[in-house]
Design a protein around this motif. Sequence first.
Motif, short mmCIF file in Angstrom:
data_model
loop_
_atom_site.label_atom_id
_atom_site.label_comp_id
_atom_site.label_asym_id
_atom_site.label_seq_id
_atom_site.Cartn_x
_atom_site.Cartn_y
_atom_site.Cartn_z
N ALA A 71 6.01 4.62 3.91
CA ALA A 71 5.77 3.38 3.83
C ALA A 71 4.31 2.88 3.68
CB ALA A 71 6.41 2.77 5.16
N ARG A 72 3.44 3.73 4.40
CA ARG A 72 2.06 3.51 4.31
C ARG A 72 1.62 3.70 3.00
NH1 ARG A 72 -2.95 4.09 6.98
NH2 ARG A 72 -4.38 5.19 5.69
N THR A 73 1.92 4.68 2.08
CA THR A 73 1.81 4.80 0.60
C THR A 73 2.35 3.44 -0.02
OG1 THR A 73 2.03 7.24 0.87
CG2 THR A 73 2.09 6.42 -1.23
N LEU A 75 -1.11 -3.13 -2.22
CA LEU A 75 -2.40 -3.77 -2.15
C LEU A 75 -3.40 -3.32 -3.49
CD1 LEU A 75 -2.57 -3.59 1.58
CD2 LEU A 75 -2.28 -5.69 0.33
N TRP A 76 -3.37 -2.27 -3.71
CA TRP A 76 -4.29 -1.65 -4.88
C TRP A 76 -3.78 -2.31 -6.07
CZ3 TRP A 76 -8.83 0.36 -5.43
CH2 TRP A 76 -9.13 1.00 -6.44
N THR A 77 -2.45 -2.44 -6.39
CA THR A 77 -2.06 -3.08 -7.59
C THR A 77 -2.39 -4.46 -7.53
OG1 THR A 77 -0.14 -1.51 -7.66
CG2 THR A 77 0.14 -3.40 -8.97
N PHE A 136 0.55 0.89 -10.74
CA PHE A 136 1.60 0.82 -9.58
C PHE A 136 2.21 2.32 -9.51
CE2 PHE A 136 5.31 0.34 -7.23
CZ PHE A 136 4.72 0.07 -5.78
N VAL A 137 3.04 2.55 -10.54
CA VAL A 137 3.74 3.62 -10.57
C VAL A 137 3.10 5.06 -10.63
CG1 VAL A 137 5.44 5.16 -12.10
CG2 VAL A 137 5.84 2.46 -11.78
N GLU A 141 -0.51 9.36 -5.03
CA GLU A 141 -0.71 9.43 -3.56
C GLU A 141 0.60 10.55 -2.99
OE1 GLU A 141 -2.60 7.89 -1.16
OE2 GLU A 141 -4.12 7.55 -2.75
N ARG A 142 1.57 10.24 -3.51
CA ARG A 142 2.57 11.22 -3.00
C ARG A 142 2.48 12.91 -3.13
NH1 ARG A 142 3.85 9.68 1.15
NH2 ARG A 142 5.46 11.20 1.46
#
Length: 67
Positions: free
Chosen positions: A5-7, A13-15, A48-49, A55-56
């Motif tokens: 959820a945090r990721t 937000l970054w997108t 975004f993708v 990040e993951r």
Amino acid sequence: METRARTLVKSVLWTLLGLVVMIGVGFAFTGSLMVGGGMAAINAALGFVTYLLYERVWAGIRWGRHV
């Protein structure tokens, strides 16, 4: 480890930040909000993708963390 959820929230937000910047850049280069907005939308979707996956991957790497 970071939660999914945090990721996801960080990615959204970054997108959105990138979308605003790209609309401005696209408009500056083309003089058209439609073209600039289209460029920004495509960039935002791809970014975004890519960021979410990035990040993951890093969330699973232990290197550089203090436990």
